[in-house]
Design a protein around this motif. Structure first.
Motif, PDB file in Angstrom:
ATOM      1  N   LEU A  48       0.869  -1.175   0.000  1.00 15.63           N
ATOM      2  CA  LEU A  48       0.000   0.000   0.000  1.00 15.63           C
ATOM      3  C   LEU A  48       0.906   1.225   0.000  1.00 15.63           C
ATOM      4  CD1 LEU A  48      -2.613  -0.978   2.732  1.00 15.63           C
ATOM      5  CD2 LEU A  48      -2.994  -0.842   0.270  1.00 15.63           C
ATOM      6  N   PHE A  49       0.394   2.340  -0.524  1.00 20.37           N
ATOM      7  CA  PHE A  49       1.183   3.565  -0.592  1.00 20.37           C
ATOM      8  C   PHE A  49       0.573   4.624   0.335  1.00 20.37           C
ATOM      9  CE2 PHE A  49       2.318   7.658  -2.589  1.00 20.37           C
ATOM     10  CZ  PHE A  49       3.699   7.538  -2.510  1.00 20.37           C
ATOM     11  N   ARG A  50       1.262   4.938   1.391  1.00 20.67           N
ATOM     12  CA  ARG A  50       0.878   5.990   2.343  1.00 20.67           C
ATOM     13  C   ARG A  50      -0.586   5.893   2.823  1.00 20.67           C
ATOM     14  NH1 ARG A  50       3.830  11.594   0.761  1.00 20.67           N
ATOM     15  NH2 ARG A  50       3.861  11.725   3.037  1.00 20.67           N
ATOM     16  N   PRO A  51      -1.045   4.705   3.242  1.00 20.19           N
ATOM     17  CA  PRO A  51      -2.447   4.594   3.658  1.00 20.19           C
ATOM     18  C   PRO A  51      -2.774   5.454   4.877  1.00 20.19           C
ATOM     19  CG  PRO A  51      -1.226   2.624   4.277  1.00 20.19           C
ATOM     20  CD  PRO A  51      -0.311   3.446   3.421  1.00 20.19           C
ATOM     21  N   ASP A  52      -1.745   5.783   5.672  1.00 19.96           N
ATOM     22  CA  ASP A  52      -1.973   6.639   6.845  1.00 19.96           C
ATOM     23  C   ASP A  52      -2.498   8.012   6.417  1.00 19.96           C
ATOM     24  OD1 ASP A  52       0.594   6.714   5.629  1.00 19.96           O
ATOM     25  OD2 ASP A  52       1.326   8.011   7.235  1.00 19.96           O
ATOM     26  N   GLU A  53      -2.006   8.479   5.258  1.00 18.37           N
ATOM     27  CA  GLU A  53      -2.468   9.789   4.768  1.00 18.37           C
ATOM     28  C   GLU A  53      -3.943   9.714   4.377  1.00 18.37           C
ATOM     29  OE1 GLU A  53      -0.982  12.623   4.762  1.00 18.37           O
ATOM     30  OE2 GLU A  53       0.982  11.929   5.412  1.00 18.37           O
ATOM     31  N   ASN A  54      -4.324   8.585   3.774  1.00 25.26           N
ATOM     32  CA  ASN A  54      -5.736   8.430   3.395  1.00 25.26           C
ATOM     33  C   ASN A  54      -6.623   8.345   4.623  1.00 25.26           C
ATOM     34  OD1 ASN A  54      -4.126   6.800   1.057  1.00 25.26           O
ATOM     35  ND2 ASN A  54      -5.835   7.996   0.277  1.00 25.26           N
ATOM     36  N   PHE A  55      -6.139   7.630   5.623  1.00 26.82           N
ATOM     37  CA  PHE A  55      -6.941   7.499   6.839  1.00 26.82           C
ATOM     38  C   PHE A  55      -7.147   8.858   7.508  1.00 26.82           C
ATOM     39  CE2 PHE A  55      -7.200   6.976  11.454  1.00 26.82           C
ATOM     40  CZ  PHE A  55      -8.470   6.434  11.496  1.00 26.82           C
ATOM     41  N   LYS A  56      -6.063   9.612   7.620  1.00 30.16           N
ATOM     42  CA  LYS A  56      -6.178  10.925   8.283  1.00 30.16           C
ATOM     43  C   LYS A  56      -7.115  11.852   7.490  1.00 30.16           C
ATOM     44  CE  LYS A  56      -1.579  11.215   8.851  1.00 30.16           C
ATOM     45  NZ  LYS A  56      -0.308  11.861   8.899  1.00 30.16           N
ATOM     46  N   ARG A  57      -6.957  11.803   6.159  1.00 29.06           N
ATOM     47  CA  ARG A  57      -7.798  12.692   5.338  1.00 29.06           C
ATOM     48  C   ARG A  57      -9.259  12.248   5.379  1.00 29.06           C
ATOM     49  NH1 ARG A  57      -6.062  13.346  -0.743  1.00 29.06           N
ATOM     50  NH2 ARG A  57      -7.012  11.293  -0.855  1.00 29.06           N
ATOM     51  N   PHE A  58      -9.471  10.931   5.452  1.00 30.44           N
ATOM     52  CA  PHE A  58     -10.843  10.418   5.537  1.00 30.44           C
ATOM     53  C   PHE A  58     -11.544  11.024   6.752  1.00 30.44           C
ATOM     54  CE2 PHE A  58     -14.048   7.277   6.763  1.00 30.44           C
ATOM     55  CZ  PHE A  58     -14.679   7.057   5.557  1.00 30.44           C
ATOM     56  N   ASN A  59     -10.856  11.009   7.871  1.00 28.50           N
ATOM     57  CA  ASN A  59     -11.494  11.546   9.078  1.00 28.50           C
ATOM     58  C   ASN A  59     -11.586  13.071   9.075  1.00 28.50           C
ATOM     59  OD1 ASN A  59     -12.477   9.303  10.307  1.00 28.50           O
ATOM     60  ND2 ASN A  59     -10.661   8.923  11.569  1.00 28.50           N
ATOM     61  N   ARG A  60     -10.636  13.733   8.383  1.00 30.18           N
ATOM     62  CA  ARG A  60     -10.757  15.202   8.253  1.00 30.18           C
ATOM     63  C   ARG A  60     -11.995  15.542   7.421  1.00 30.18           C
ATOM     64  NH1 ARG A  60      -5.132  15.298   7.210  1.00 30.18           N
ATOM     65  NH2 ARG A  60      -5.382  15.812   4.998  1.00 30.18           N
ATOM     66  N   SER A  61     -12.191  14.769   6.353  1.00 30.84           N
ATOM     67  CA  SER A  61     -13.374  14.998   5.500  1.00 30.84           C
ATOM     68  C   SER A  61     -14.642  14.693   6.291  1.00 30.84           C
ATOM     69  CB  SER A  61     -13.336  14.090   4.269  1.00 30.84           C
ATOM     70  OG  SER A  61     -12.177  14.287   3.512  1.00 30.84           O
ATOM     71  N   ALA A  62     -14.633  13.556   7.008  1.00 32.02           N
ATOM     72  CA  ALA A  62     -15.806  13.137   7.780  1.00 32.02           C
ATOM     73  C   ALA A  62     -16.170  14.231   8.787  1.00 32.02           C
ATOM     74  CB  ALA A  62     -15.532  11.815   8.483  1.00 32.02           C
ATOM     75  N   HIS A  63     -15.168  14.732   9.475  1.00 35.18           N
ATOM     76  CA  HIS A  63     -15.387  15.747  10.500  1.00 35.18           C
ATOM     77  C   HIS A  63     -16.112  16.975   9.899  1.00 35.18           C
ATOM     78  CE1 HIS A  63     -14.515  17.863  14.212  1.00 35.18           C
ATOM     79  NE2 HIS A  63     -14.237  18.917  13.466  1.00 35.18           N
ATOM     80  N   ARG A  64     -15.642  17.410   8.731  1.00 28.51           N
ATOM     81  CA  ARG A  64     -16.232  18.609   8.110  1.00 28.51           C
ATOM     82  C   ARG A  64     -17.680  18.376   7.667  1.00 28.51           C
ATOM     83  NH1 ARG A  64     -18.697  22.041   6.458  1.00 28.51           N
ATOM     84  NH2 ARG A  64     -18.137  23.913   5.275  1.00 28.51           N
TER      85      ARG A  64
END
Ligand code: COI
Length: 349
Positions: free
Chosen positions: A82-98
């Motif tokens: 996988l390539f940088r899945p941590d970035e996807n996870f963090k962004r997923f929750n940033r999007s969810a939060h908004r």
């Protein structure tokens, strides 16, 4: 603990891996879990299948939904990365939060991803150009047309074997003069479903005129270049690579930040700053604009052939040396062919 129900027969034999249309073929399994009574529960992996939703499900009326896009790659030895899945996870929750969606616990994301990929590993073909596009997404499932944040959600991960997004198509783009993708204080930075829906009409109008994507400009005066369709965008003027800074209008792209890091390591001067339409036109006239390229998980790095503004088309030189160079390096890291100096890849055993 994920409850796993496997398919009795794989669909693999029916798939023609040489002729994949992006995002139209899906693997055997999907991950699903529900949010109800203020908690995420019952993670399951099931055979890929339709889901049932009440016609009043909130997402169908108010579009409360966000998604992510990431990829898995198979190296020459059959190992999956996988390539940088941590970035996807963090962004997923940033999007969810908004979008007022409850954040997802880390283990649901990683465990779901890992187990799903292990089960569907045969769907990832080795060789550069083949990958598995992974689509985690969450949407409001409460049966209500009340215009408030839903109290129920469904989180899912589905996977699609892919080749390239634009297959050999020459990319000509139109600079937006009328429509906008994002505004200050809005949701442009989030991977919100509606951000993409809002692009479909202007993009299909542009397609009729022969443009594959629109370069979005600021919503205020259409003076600054921000993103290109579903991609972040880079301009090479003289020896400098320029891209818009991330803010509440710009998606914090994983490929974008990887390209910036790789370019800097090569000694390329990178500027993250607002860039005016007039600046690239002047640079083009002076012969100083050598490359424009888009970046994104789906496209990786996509050189742009020409841009059009106020009815005038500007064609770029066909060299794309920097885009080619950066793409080779990025792909080398993703497929475990070269050293991963910044520790971006994660193997799935
Ligand atoms: C991605 O590159 O992950 C995207 O979001 C593009 C997608 C809309 C196909």
């Amino acid at each position: 603990m994920i409850d796993i129900q496997k398919v009795s027969k794989s669909k693999l034999d029916n798939v023609s891996f040489e002729k994949l249309d992006f995002g139209k073929t899906f693997t055997d399994h999907m991950f699903i879990c529900h949010y109800k009574n203020e908690e995420w529960t019952a993670p399951k992996i099931k055979p890929f299948q339709p889901i049932t939703l009440d016609p009043s499900a909130s997402v169908l009326h108010y579009g409360q939904a966000v998604f992510e896009g990431t990829k898995a790659f198979k190296d020459d030895k059959g190992k999956i990365w996988l390539f940088r899945p941590d970035e996807n996870f963090k962004r997923f929750n940033r999007s969810a939060h908004r979008l007022q969606i409850p954040e997802l616990p880390e283990n649901y994301f990683y465990e779901g991803l890992k187990k799903l990929i292990q089960l569907d590993s045969e769907w990832i073909r080795p060789g550069v150009g083949n990958s598995l596009y992974i689509r985690p997404f969450v949407f409001a499932s409460q049966p209500t047309v009340q215009a408030t944040a839903s109290l129920e959600y469904i989180f899912m991960i589905i996977c699609s074997p892919v080749k390239s997004y634009y297959d050999g198509v020459e990319i000509n783009v139109l600079i937006a003069e009328e429509y906008s993708r994002a505004a200050n204080g809005g949701i442009g930075f989030a991977k919100a479903a509606g951000n993409y829906a809002a692009q479909f009409y202007p993009t299909s109008e542009a397609l009729k005129k022969g443009f594959q994507q629109i370069i979005w400009t600021d919503a205020d005066k259409h003076e600054y270049l921000e993103e290109a369709g579903t991609m972040n965008i880079f301009f090479k003027i003289n020896d400098t690579l320029i891209t818009s800074p991330t803010n509440d209008r710009i998606l914090d792209g994983v490929t974008r930040k990887s390209v910036i890091a790789l370019a800097k390591r090569k000694g390329v001067k990178v500027e993250e700053r607002p860039i005016r339409v007039s600046e690239i036109i002047d640079a083009h006239i002076q012969g100083e604009l050598s490359e424009i390229f888009g970046t994104g998980t789906a496209v990786v790095i996509l050189p742009i052939n020409s841009f059009s503004y106020k009815g005038i088309s500007y064609t770029l030189p066909k060299k794309n040396n920097l885009a080619k160079n950066l793409k080779e390096e990025l792909i080398g890291i993703q497929y475990n062919q070269i050293e991963d100096p910044l520790n971006w890849t994660l193997s799935i055993d």
